[in-house]
Scaffold this motif. Structure first.
Motif, PDB file in Angstrom:
ATOM      1  N   UNK A 197       0.841  -1.203   0.000  1.00 17.09           N
ATOM      2  CA  UNK A 197       0.000   0.000   0.000  1.00 17.09           C
ATOM      3  C   UNK A 197       0.876   1.253   0.000  1.00 17.09           C
ATOM      4  N   UNK A 198       1.927   1.251   0.821  1.00 16.02           N
ATOM      5  CA  UNK A 198       2.832   2.409   0.875  1.00 16.02           C
ATOM      6  C   UNK A 198       3.550   2.603  -0.461  1.00 16.02           C
ATOM      7  N   UNK A 199       3.979   1.491  -1.049  1.00  8.52           N
ATOM      8  CA  UNK A 199       4.665   1.563  -2.338  1.00  8.52           C
ATOM      9  C   UNK A 199       3.738   2.131  -3.410  1.00  8.52           C
ATOM     10  N   UNK A 200       2.492   1.653  -3.443  1.00  8.01           N
ATOM     11  CA  UNK A 200       1.528   2.133  -4.432  1.00  8.01           C
ATOM     12  C   UNK A 200       1.159   3.592  -4.189  1.00  8.01           C
ATOM     13  N   UNK A 201       1.106   3.989  -2.927  1.00  8.77           N
ATOM     14  CA  UNK A 201       0.801   5.383  -2.592  1.00  8.77           C
ATOM     15  C   UNK A 201       1.883   6.309  -3.119  1.00  8.77           C
ATOM     16  N   UNK A 202       3.153   5.923  -2.914  1.00 10.96           N
ATOM     17  CA  UNK A 202       4.261   6.728  -3.435  1.00 10.96           C
ATOM     18  C   UNK A 202       4.204   6.785  -4.960  1.00 10.96           C
ATOM     19  N   UNK A 203       3.918   5.645  -5.571  1.00  9.18           N
ATOM     20  CA  UNK A 203       3.840   5.547  -7.029  1.00  9.18           C
ATOM     21  C   UNK A 203       2.719   6.429  -7.573  1.00  9.18           C
ATOM     22  N   UNK A 204       1.576   6.405  -6.900  1.00 11.30           N
ATOM     23  CA  UNK A 204       0.428   7.196  -7.339  1.00 11.30           C
ATOM     24  C   UNK A 204       0.745   8.694  -7.283  1.00 11.30           C
ATOM     25  N   UNK A 205       1.364   9.130  -6.181  1.00 12.38           N
ATOM     26  CA  UNK A 205       1.698  10.549  -6.050  1.00 12.38           C
ATOM     27  C   UNK A 205       2.706  10.989  -7.119  1.00 12.38           C
ATOM     28  N   UNK A 206       3.696  10.123  -7.382  1.00 10.31           N
ATOM     29  CA  UNK A 206       4.705  10.455  -8.379  1.00 10.31           C
ATOM     30  C   UNK A 206       4.099  10.548  -9.779  1.00 10.31           C
ATOM     31  N   UNK A 207       3.225   9.582 -10.104  1.00  6.31           N
ATOM     32  CA  UNK A 207       2.594   9.602 -11.424  1.00  6.31           C
ATOM     33  C   UNK A 207       1.708  10.840 -11.591  1.00  6.31           C
ATOM     34  N   UNK A 208       1.011  11.203 -10.522  1.00  7.18           N
ATOM     35  CA  UNK A 208       0.159  12.393 -10.582  1.00  7.18           C
ATOM     36  C   UNK A 208       1.011  13.649 -10.755  1.00  7.18           C
ATOM     37  N   UNK A 209       2.149  13.680 -10.063  1.00 12.30           N
ATOM     38  CA  UNK A 209       3.068  14.820 -10.175  1.00 12.30           C
ATOM     39  C   UNK A 209       3.591  14.961 -11.599  1.00 12.30           C
ATOM     40  N   UNK A 210       3.800  13.802 -12.248  1.00 17.90           N
ATOM     41  CA  UNK A 210       4.278  13.803 -13.635  1.00 17.90           C
ATOM     42  C   UNK A 210       3.132  13.966 -14.632  1.00 17.90           C
ATOM     43  N   UNK A 211       1.916  14.158 -14.094  1.00 15.31           N
ATOM     44  CA  UNK A 211       0.708  14.329 -14.895  1.00 15.31           C
ATOM     45  C   UNK A 211       0.377  13.091 -15.729  1.00 15.31           C
ATOM     46  N   UNK A 212       0.804  11.939 -15.235  1.00 21.94           N
ATOM     47  CA  UNK A 212       0.448  10.664 -15.861  1.00 21.94           C
ATOM     48  C   UNK A 212      -0.775  10.119 -15.120  1.00 21.94           C
ATOM     49  N   UNK A 213      -1.914  10.744 -15.358  1.00 17.87           N
ATOM     50  CA  UNK A 213      -3.089  10.516 -14.531  1.00 17.87           C
ATOM     51  C   UNK A 213      -3.688   9.116 -14.695  1.00 17.87           C
ATOM     52  N   UNK A 214      -3.601   8.564 -15.901  1.00 21.25           N
ATOM     53  CA  UNK A 214      -4.138   7.214 -16.095  1.00 21.25           C
ATOM     54  C   UNK A 214      -3.331   6.190 -15.299  1.00 21.25           C
ATOM     55  N   UNK A 215      -1.998   6.341 -15.295  1.00 25.13           N
ATOM     56  CA  UNK A 215      -1.150   5.429 -14.521  1.00 25.13           C
ATOM     57  C   UNK A 215      -1.359   5.636 -13.030  1.00 25.13           C
ATOM     58  N   UNK A 216      -1.561   6.881 -12.629  1.00 24.88           N
ATOM     59  CA  UNK A 216      -1.836   7.167 -11.208  1.00 24.88           C
ATOM     60  C   UNK A 216      -3.145   6.502 -10.782  1.00 24.88           C
ATOM     61  N   UNK A 217      -4.131   6.504 -11.686  1.00 26.47           N
ATOM     62  CA  UNK A 217      -5.430   5.886 -11.375  1.00 26.47           C
ATOM     63  C   UNK A 217      -5.290   4.373 -11.212  1.00 26.47           C
ATOM     64  N   UNK A 218      -4.402   3.747 -11.989  1.00 32.51           N
ATOM     65  CA  UNK A 218      -4.177   2.298 -11.860  1.00 32.51           C
ATOM     66  C   UNK A 218      -3.620   1.990 -10.468  1.00 32.51           C
ATOM     67  N   UNK A 219      -2.642   2.789 -10.028  1.00 34.23           N
ATOM     68  CA  UNK A 219      -2.071   2.588  -8.691  1.00 34.23           C
ATOM     69  C   UNK A 219      -3.130   2.796  -7.612  1.00 34.23           C
ATOM     70  N   UNK A 220      -3.974   3.811  -7.813  1.00 32.19           N
ATOM     71  CA  UNK A 220      -5.049   4.078  -6.855  1.00 32.19           C
ATOM     72  C   UNK A 220      -6.016   2.905  -6.772  1.00 32.19           C
TER      73      UNK A 220
END
Length: 411
Positions: A197-220
């Motif tokens: 969960x922590x790993x996915x949370x970090x991944x989601x925030x990073x993807x959102x920061x990079x504006x890769x919203x579809x990938x961030x949604x997968x992590x979410x």
């Protein structure tokens, strides 16, 4: 609280139960479709000789609830591997139980087997039920697709079409991305969902920061799905929503901090604080307090000291405050902690949970709040309270052990 009384408070839901001896060592681990019914069977007459020996040595019992019996199966196996309980001999020694195999290939396959080979593959288990194991893998595969074919084909199969395989056979996923999925599945099988969960949370925030919203949604979505697998007894969102309504909170209680005290006649007094975020234990934010100002056995003053030290520090360092504070005990512990918050000029919702009747005490009503046994909100509070109690006892035992050895050296 004795074993019989503890079992009476177990939920009628799936999970794993752990029996301990007088030293606190885990001596047996079992899974159940209904924790209360299964654990109660150990109190009946006419037990087998092996079970009778187990119960003669068991002095404590606790449980970890899961969303389904199949997820209890995975948790049971990972805990047995970790603790190697004395009375789980058959599952440790019998070679006929099913295993999960992750092959040693560029794009590993995952499937159930009963044969452990020296082939460089990773094996998880053994597990008691092949049927429940396959059910658990189906749930995992829905959110973490993987290949299960024995030989990598040259064209995509049916599993790709129904989104259960990422089709490495036709280059639909890179080696590094597939390796990441395998690592994530391994964490689930090892009972380490919180790390994931922590790993996915970090991944989601990073993807959102990079504006890769579809990938961030997968992590979410994977994080949300983990609530289905992780050892929990409640649906997180429904539990938090019910808590907000029942306790008349202005905001959703995402961050909950809980306190418990532990002492023997005032000696070696300690307090613990555990932190939960969105219904998940956030162990990086757990805290321990060695009580300094209270010399007698006074739970109220000890609770007050722990609360004062915790929130004075948060105020001084301008750190975020929790959405809800939970203290173990009744109205006395609640009042002690509330007075400290008022003295610090802080307004934080606070409640207490009394063990005997599982009643909730709140500041807005003179009467305790009683929720149904199957209430998601109550189960969430119980889970957090039990974790704070476990953490406090662990610290207290550590200090007692240190004092014993220091005494030996001094003598």
């Amino acid at each position: 609280m004795g074993i019989e009384e503890k079992i009476s408070l177990f939920p009628d839901s799936p999970g794993v139960y752990l029996m301990k001896d007088s030293s606190g060592k885990i001596i047996y681990i079992g899974k159940a479709l209904s924790l209360r019914k299964r654990a109660s069977s150990y109190l009946a007459r006419g037990l087998s000789a092996k079970t009778t020996r187990l119960m003669m040595n068991a002095v404590d019992i606790e449980y970890r609830a899961t969303a389904s019996e199949s997820m209890a199966l995975l948790l049971e196996a990972s805990l047995i591997k970790e603790h190697k309980p004395k009375y789980n001999v058959s599952l440790r020694d019998d070679k006929s139980f099913p295993l999960v195999k992750i092959t040693n290939e560029e794009f590993p396959a995952i499937y159930v087997t009963r044969k452990r080979e020296d082939d460089g593959a990773r094996y998880f288990g053994p597990y008691i039920s092949a049927g429940l194991l396959r059910e658990a893998l189906k749930i995992i595969r829905r959110y973490f697709p993987y290949r299960s074919c024995s030989v990598l084909p040259k064209k995509a199969c049916m599993y790709y079409r129904i989104k259960l395989s990422p089709a490495p056979c036709i280059g639909k996923i890179s080696k590094s991305d597939y390796a990441k999925t395998i690592k994530q599945i391994s964490l689930i099988l090892e009972g380490r969902s919180e790390e994931l969960v922590k790993e996915l949370s970090r991944e989601m925030r990073q993807k959102a920061k990079e504006r890769k919203f579809e990938e961030a949604a997968v992590s979410r979505d994977k994080m949300i799905a983990l609530n289905t697998f992780k050892p929990s007894l409640y649906n997180t969102e429904s539990a938090l929503s019910e808590l907000r309504e029942v306790l008349r909170l202005e905001v959703m209680p995402r961050r909950i901090e809980a306190f418990d005290v532990s002492n023997i006649l005032g000696r070696q007094a300690t307090a613990s604080m555990v932190s939960f975020y969105n219904g998940l234990a956030d162990k990086d934010n757990y805290r321990r307090f060695r009580i300094k100002t209270v010399k007698q056995s006074d739970d109220y003053k000890m609770m007050a000291e722990a609360a004062r030290r915790r929130y004075l520090r948060l105020r001084e360092e301008n750190l975020p405050l929790p959405d809800l504070i939970l203290v173990d005990g009744g109205r006395g512990q609640l009042a002690a902690a509330k007075n400290e918050l008022e003295g610090l000029g802080l307004v934080i919702p606070i409640v207490s949970l009394a063990k005997r009747e599982e009643e909730i005490y709140a500041l807005f009503t003179p009467r305790p709040i009683r929720l149904k046994n199957n209430s998601p909100a109550l189960r969430l509070l119980q889970c957090i309270r039990d974790e704070s109690h476990r953490f406090a006892l662990k610290y207290h035992r550590l200090l007692r052990k240190k004092r014993f050895f220091d005494g030996e050296k001094g003598g």
